[in-house]
Design a protein around this motif. Structure first.
Motif, PDB file in Angstrom:
ATOM      1  N   LEU A   1       0.532  -1.520  -1.508  1.00 53.39           N
ATOM      2  CA  LEU A   1       0.503  -1.421  -0.094  1.00 53.39           C
ATOM      3  C   LEU A   1      -0.729  -1.507   0.503  1.00 53.39           C
ATOM      4  CD1 LEU A   1       2.791   1.792  -0.430  1.00 53.39           C
ATOM      5  CD2 LEU A   1       3.540  -0.417   0.267  1.00 53.39           C
ATOM      6  N   LEU A   2      -1.070  -2.088   1.472  1.00 50.96           N
ATOM      7  CA  LEU A   2      -2.568  -2.181   2.027  1.00 50.96           C
ATOM      8  C   LEU A   2      -2.820  -1.518   3.256  1.00 50.96           C
ATOM      9  CD1 LEU A   2      -2.778  -6.162   1.740  1.00 50.96           C
ATOM     10  CD2 LEU A   2      -3.758  -4.373  -0.057  1.00 50.96           C
TER      11      LEU A   2
ATOM     12  N   GLU B   1       3.565  -9.670   2.608  1.00 55.21           N
ATOM     13  CA  GLU B   1       4.150  -9.063   4.001  1.00 55.21           C
ATOM     14  C   GLU B   1       2.817  -8.533   4.635  1.00 55.21           C
ATOM     15  OE1 GLU B   1       7.018  -6.381   2.819  1.00 55.21           O
ATOM     16  OE2 GLU B   1       8.561  -8.072   2.257  1.00 55.21           O
ATOM     17  N   ALA B   2       2.933  -8.051   5.911  1.00 58.09           N
ATOM     18  CA  ALA B   2       1.832  -7.566   6.731  1.00 58.09           C
ATOM     19  C   ALA B   2       1.613  -6.031   5.873  1.00 58.09           C
ATOM     20  CB  ALA B   2       2.388  -7.076   7.942  1.00 58.09           C
ATOM     21  N   GLU B   3       2.503  -5.304   5.395  1.00 59.40           N
ATOM     22  CA  GLU B   3       2.081  -4.170   4.741  1.00 59.40           C
ATOM     23  C   GLU B   3       1.721  -4.286   3.423  1.00 59.40           C
ATOM     24  OE1 GLU B   3       5.776  -4.624   5.247  1.00 59.40           O
ATOM     25  OE2 GLU B   3       5.194  -4.423   7.490  1.00 59.40           O
ATOM     26  N   GLY B   4       1.547  -5.368   2.574  1.00 62.14           N
ATOM     27  CA  GLY B   4       1.056  -5.663   1.366  1.00 62.14           C
ATOM     28  C   GLY B   4       1.902  -6.698   0.506  1.00 62.14           C
TER      29      GLY B   4
ATOM     30  N   VAL C   1      -1.037   1.316  -4.877  1.00 62.62           N
ATOM     31  CA  VAL C   1      -0.244   0.731  -5.837  1.00 62.62           C
ATOM     32  C   VAL C   1       1.153   1.534  -6.499  1.00 62.62           C
ATOM     33  CG1 VAL C   1       0.020  -0.506  -8.042  1.00 62.62           C
ATOM     34  CG2 VAL C   1      -2.002  -0.663  -6.767  1.00 62.62           C
ATOM     35  N   GLU C   2       2.139   0.911  -6.387  1.00 59.89           N
ATOM     36  CA  GLU C   2       3.571   1.902  -6.696  1.00 59.89           C
ATOM     37  C   GLU C   2       4.148   1.331  -7.887  1.00 59.89           C
ATOM     38  OE1 GLU C   2       4.656   4.370  -2.554  1.00 59.89           O
ATOM     39  OE2 GLU C   2       5.662   2.699  -3.032  1.00 59.89           O
ATOM     40  N   VAL C   3       4.534   1.832  -8.818  1.00 58.85           N
ATOM     41  CA  VAL C   3       5.358   1.268 -10.115  1.00 58.85           C
ATOM     42  C   VAL C   3       6.759   2.055  -9.995  1.00 58.85           C
ATOM     43  CG1 VAL C   3       5.506   0.726 -12.330  1.00 58.85           C
ATOM     44  CG2 VAL C   3       3.333   0.442 -11.017  1.00 58.85           C
ATOM     45  N   LEU C   4       7.741   1.379 -10.107  1.00 59.21           N
ATOM     46  CA  LEU C   4       9.155   1.852 -10.152  1.00 59.21           C
ATOM     47  C   LEU C   4       9.773   1.076 -11.382  1.00 59.21           C
ATOM     48  CD1 LEU C   4      10.291   1.079  -6.445  1.00 59.21           C
ATOM     49  CD2 LEU C   4      10.088   3.385  -7.601  1.00 59.21           C
TER      50      LEU C   4
ATOM     51  N   VAL D   1       5.822   6.198  -9.052  1.00 58.38           N
ATOM     52  CA  VAL D   1       4.421   6.321  -9.415  1.00 58.38           C
ATOM     53  C   VAL D   1       3.274   5.671  -8.636  1.00 58.38           C
ATOM     54  CG1 VAL D   1       2.781   6.536 -11.548  1.00 58.38           C
ATOM     55  CG2 VAL D   1       5.202   6.810 -11.960  1.00 58.38           C
ATOM     56  N   ARG D   2       2.409   6.474  -8.094  1.00 58.84           N
ATOM     57  CA  ARG D   2       1.567   5.812  -7.264  1.00 58.84           C
ATOM     58  C   ARG D   2      -0.011   6.194  -7.414  1.00 58.84           C
ATOM     59  NH1 ARG D   2       2.462   5.428  -0.938  1.00 58.84           N
ATOM     60  NH2 ARG D   2       0.303   5.230  -0.372  1.00 58.84           N
ATOM     61  N   LYS D   3      -0.918   5.246  -7.391  1.00 58.34           N
ATOM     62  CA  LYS D   3      -2.235   5.224  -7.315  1.00 58.34           C
ATOM     63  C   LYS D   3      -2.955   4.604  -6.317  1.00 58.34           C
ATOM     64  CE  LYS D   3      -2.419   5.536 -12.444  1.00 58.34           C
ATOM     65  NZ  LYS D   3      -3.066   5.229 -13.771  1.00 58.34           N
ATOM     66  N   GLU D   4      -4.276   5.093  -6.077  1.00 52.40           N
ATOM     67  CA  GLU D   4      -5.132   4.432  -4.851  1.00 52.40           C
ATOM     68  C   GLU D   4      -6.365   3.762  -5.413  1.00 52.40           C
ATOM     69  OE1 GLU D   4      -5.678   7.022  -1.830  1.00 52.40           O
ATOM     70  OE2 GLU D   4      -3.823   6.924  -0.806  1.00 52.40           O
TER      71      GLU D   4
END
Length: 165
Positions: free
Chosen positions: A87-88, A106-109, A142-145, A153-156
């Motif tokens: 996600l950007l 995409e526009a969001e990432g 960054v999200e991993v599923l 799980v999310r990290k920045e």
């Protein structure tokens, strides 16, 4: 005492996945003995861990950097349908991506299609190229599923974008 039951507790630590048979034998005075067996299944566990790192920081407005995402299955069971999403923020724009699966910008990432299977102790590497379009502290997420993870799980990762001020 005669006519009463007793209980013995057995605690075992599984060391290998699969089907196993526990066999228990008991003996007492005067030739009393008994034995029994019990089938048990030891299942593995997928344990996903990932890292995110930018290759260039800081960058100028209009400049580029990339983010390397390494997803590792530290577990003993294969992870199913591993999906990576980047996600950007508004201050960054995706310009390209590579990985083991196809992706959509995409526009969001960037969204990568799920990786069907990530074996135990295996890893998968993804790369996203971005351009800084606005000065400031720009943070990607960054999200991993996986099929086993109900919440992503999310990290920045932060990248400083500077302009000619």
């Amino acid at each position: 005492p005669q006519g009463e039951n007793g209980v013995v507790e057995l605690v075992a630590m599984p060391v290998q996945t699969g089907e196993h048979t526990l066999e228990v034998q008991g003996r007492a005075r005067e030739g009393l003995e008994d034995r029994t067996s019990q089938q048990v299944t030891v299942e593995g566990l997928a344990a996903i861990m990932f890292t995110v790192a930018d290759t260039q920081d800081p960058i100028e407005v209009g400049g580029s950097t990339s983010y390397d995402i390494r997803v590792v299955n530290q577990g003993t069971k294969a992870a199913a349908n591993v999906q990576v999403r980047i996600l950007l923020p508004q201050g960054m724009k995706a310009t390209g991506a590579t990985g083991e699966t196809r992706h959509a910008i995409e526009a969001e990432g960037v969204i990568f299609e799920p990786l069907a299977r990530l074996a135990p102790k295996a890893d998968s590497v993804y790369r996203v190229e971005v351009q800084g379009v606005q000065a400031g502290d720009q943070r990607i997420a960054v999200e991993v599923l996986t099929d086993d993870i109900t919440q992503p799980v999310r990290k920045e990762e932060s990248t400083r974008v500077f302009g000619d001020e």
